[in-house]
Design an enzyme around this catalytic site. Sequence first.
Site, PDB file in Angstrom:
ATOM      1  N   ASP A   1      24.645 -19.927  42.034  1.00  0.00           N
ATOM      2  CA  ASP A   1      25.948 -20.117  41.382  1.00  0.00           C
ATOM      3  C   ASP A   1      26.802 -21.110  42.148  1.00  0.00           C
ATOM      4  O   ASP A   1      27.847 -21.539  41.660  1.00  0.00           O
ATOM      5  CB  ASP A   1      26.692 -18.778  41.303  1.00  0.00           C
ATOM      6  CG  ASP A   1      26.392 -18.062  39.999  1.00  0.00           C
ATOM      7  OD1 ASP A   1      25.752 -18.664  39.125  1.00  0.00           O
ATOM      8  OD2 ASP A   1      26.806 -16.892  39.859  1.00  0.00           O
TER       9      ASP A   1
ATOM     10  N   ASP B   1      20.180 -14.265  32.114  1.00  0.00           N
ATOM     11  CA  ASP B   1      20.966 -13.897  33.293  1.00  0.00           C
ATOM     12  C   ASP B   1      20.742 -12.430  33.659  1.00  0.00           C
ATOM     13  O   ASP B   1      20.204 -11.637  32.875  1.00  0.00           O
ATOM     14  CB  ASP B   1      22.445 -14.153  32.982  1.00  0.00           C
ATOM     15  CG  ASP B   1      23.266 -14.463  34.223  1.00  0.00           C
ATOM     16  OD1 ASP B   1      22.788 -14.202  35.341  1.00  0.00           O
ATOM     17  OD2 ASP B   1      24.403 -14.946  34.074  1.00  0.00           O
TER      18      ASP B   1
HETATM   19  C1  DGJ Z   1      26.228 -15.825  36.382  1.00  0.00           C
HETATM   20  C2  DGJ Z   1      25.519 -17.131  36.198  1.00  0.00           C
HETATM   21  O1  DGJ Z   1      24.856 -17.505  37.343  1.00  0.00           O
HETATM   22  C3  DGJ Z   1      26.532 -18.171  35.753  1.00  0.00           C
HETATM   23  O2  DGJ Z   1      25.930 -19.436  35.688  1.00  0.00           O
HETATM   24  C4  DGJ Z   1      27.077 -17.753  34.434  1.00  0.00           C
HETATM   25  O3  DGJ Z   1      26.048 -17.754  33.480  1.00  0.00           O
HETATM   26  C5  DGJ Z   1      27.714 -16.376  34.547  1.00  0.00           C
HETATM   27  N1  DGJ Z   1      26.813 -15.419  35.140  1.00  0.00           N
HETATM   28  C6  DGJ Z   1      28.127 -15.869  33.198  1.00  0.00           C
HETATM   29  O4  DGJ Z   1      28.577 -14.599  33.243  1.00  0.00           O
END
Ligand code: DGJ
Length: 745
Positions: free
Chosen positions: A550, A480
């Site tokens: 997301d 991430d």
């Molecule tokens: C952003 C990601 O896109 C989510 O899927 C998740 O992993 C969160 N960060 C966790 O902080």
Amino acid sequence: MRNIVFHKETKTFHLYNDKISYIMCVLKNGHMGHLYFGKRIHDKADFSYLVEECQRPMTSYIYEGDRNFSLEHIRQEYPVYGTTDYRHPAIEILQKNGSRISEFVYEGYEITAGKVKLQGLPATYTESDEEAMTLRVYLKDALTGVLLELLYTVFSEYNAIARSVCVKNTGTETVHLLNVMSLSLDLPDQDYVWMQLSGAWARERYIKERTLEQGITAIDSRRGNSSHEHNPFMVLRRKHTNEYRGEAIGFSLIYSGNFRIQAEVDTHNVTRITAGINPKGFDWKLEAGEMFQTPEAVMVYSESGLNGMSQTFHKLYGRRLARGYWRDRCRPILINNWEATYFDFTEERLVEIASKAKKCGVELFVLDDGWFGARRNDRAGLGDWIANMELLPNGISGLANRIEELGMKFGLWIEPEMVNKDSDLYRKHPDWILQTPGRRVSHGRYQYVLDFSRQEIVDYIYGMIAKLLSESNISYIKWDMNRSITECYSIAYPADQQGEIFHRYILGVYNLYERLTSAFPEVLFESCASGGGRFDPGMLYYAPQGWVSDDSDAVERLKIQYGTSMCYPLSSMGSHVSVIPNHQVFRNTPLHTRANVAYFGTFGYELDLNKLSDAEIEEVKAQIRFMKEYRELLQFGTFYRLKSPFNGNETVWMVVSEDKSKALVGYYRVLNGVNLPYSCVKLQGLDPDKLYENELANTKHYGDELMNLGLITTDVSAGEVPQGAEPCTDFESRIYLLKEKQSTN
Ligand code: DGJ
């Protein structure tokens, strides 16, 4: 078939394969002129009639006594500013005396079979020399001694040319590269519609279009990551080009940092495309003897519309940009705990989620954010990649073993480029973050960016992550990156190299990825940056899949996945079934629609299956069985967009197997209607002579029928529902499976 011909008498290069031609020549002042890029044409020695030499008013000319030769009106290969061309240049070099003028004159060329690797950068590659040919054109600026190597690769199987530039300082004085584009292309007219993939967090890669006009049209990123806002991808299509017919040229930059893609239409309707590292803030000090390699840019030419262009990108990027163990393998069906628990979990709760998922057929359990250091919320812990023993008393290896014992693989989330101030790493090394001396340092989600331009920091993080991967049974990593860069400055570099830090940062990220993926070749990496903030070809080289967005709502995902498919293959698109009400838009969509959208990607679940009813669990089991049976087709088949979510209430797309014996059509209707008219959609890519069985409707049709008459998608719509029939609701969708049926007559 691919070839590169050099015609000595006219100093003309012709790169071609069965489908495309790319032609350029040395101009009379020694610069490179561009002649043609498009559908394959016959080779011949002389195309010099395409060099526009004519007298025009208000123009500056190169030679005394000659009022015909002006770079302002000549289409060029790698233009400079300041010697009669007033358009935006491909390169700008600041010299010791303050001058920015340069004159790159042809010195020679080299043709080799195959393709060279770009040091430290992601790029397309070949597996045998027959797959491509590469041309290097050498140009030199006599005054500074700077040498340019223009690199061109033409592939045998793809309608694509890959380009990059290597700059070598063979002079004696230091110079500064202020702008060095990966490609520049002067097209002879301006009759194009510009298409970009843009948006924001949770609505990434929407298709946006506008007609080119005199002046500049551009997209860029100055955030340190390629960004949610603009993808490093752009298409020029003709006005009447649609998904299946007409000309389109796609431009894609294999880069994950600050970029710029620009079209400049000049006074005489020539369109100059440039793509490369964003010159804004860029300043690379190149000392005598040093070299600089630009990222690679890929141009795809299609005369079969946008689908034709996308399919070339899908194949090229799926097979010759993505690499490694997972490249051609079906991706595991996963369950991720993020939306199920966020930071609120214990080992037992995780095992509970995994156990239920296992019973449904899920293959991989992924533990997301919150497992390390003092990470109980987003204010602490980043940088301390050691399990929190209060939550996970058996550590990551203990949990991984329990998951393995269930018969599943174990995956883990990391965010290796970041640190919270509340972390042991920051307390020990407060000087390891990017920060400008004397200035406040801004945060994003309470986190700060580690200075990955420094090798010792990349080495340290590598050590921590490699230890984790070697000590535990980890099969998958979700990498991430949840903030963009601000106050970009590295205390490790002198003042005159601060313009290098953004690029050095991303080289550090690539370096870490390269080392981890080489040391742990069977680990599946999924890239992620708050969803789709770094969903770009650069990442695809290291991580064969990426979390598209997301936003996990099925309806929202239609636009996001449709837009993403312009350039990226389905095997690269992380797509999951999530809980309702959805956590981003609070919408309730049927379980089958959530799956019907997620099938067209890597597929997984982002919820706690324990919370589903028995009937829903049976549905989930059936979904997983379906995905296992068809994932090879879904992830590696030929994808066609049929109806755009940007144009109306319905979206339709399909995949066809290589031998055309199978196809899956995804049909989605956002809002229901009353007493709707008959509807049908014309399919693509089938074998006209094959008889296909449509299992859903229990009918049989020849391929030509389905492609010319269409597939009937009419359903029981609201208004009057016949007895025994299931009424349709909003957010309706279905998958049509078409299987070849051996003809009986
Ligand atoms: C952003 C990601 O896109 C989510 O899927 C998740 O992993 C969160 N960060 C966790 O902080």
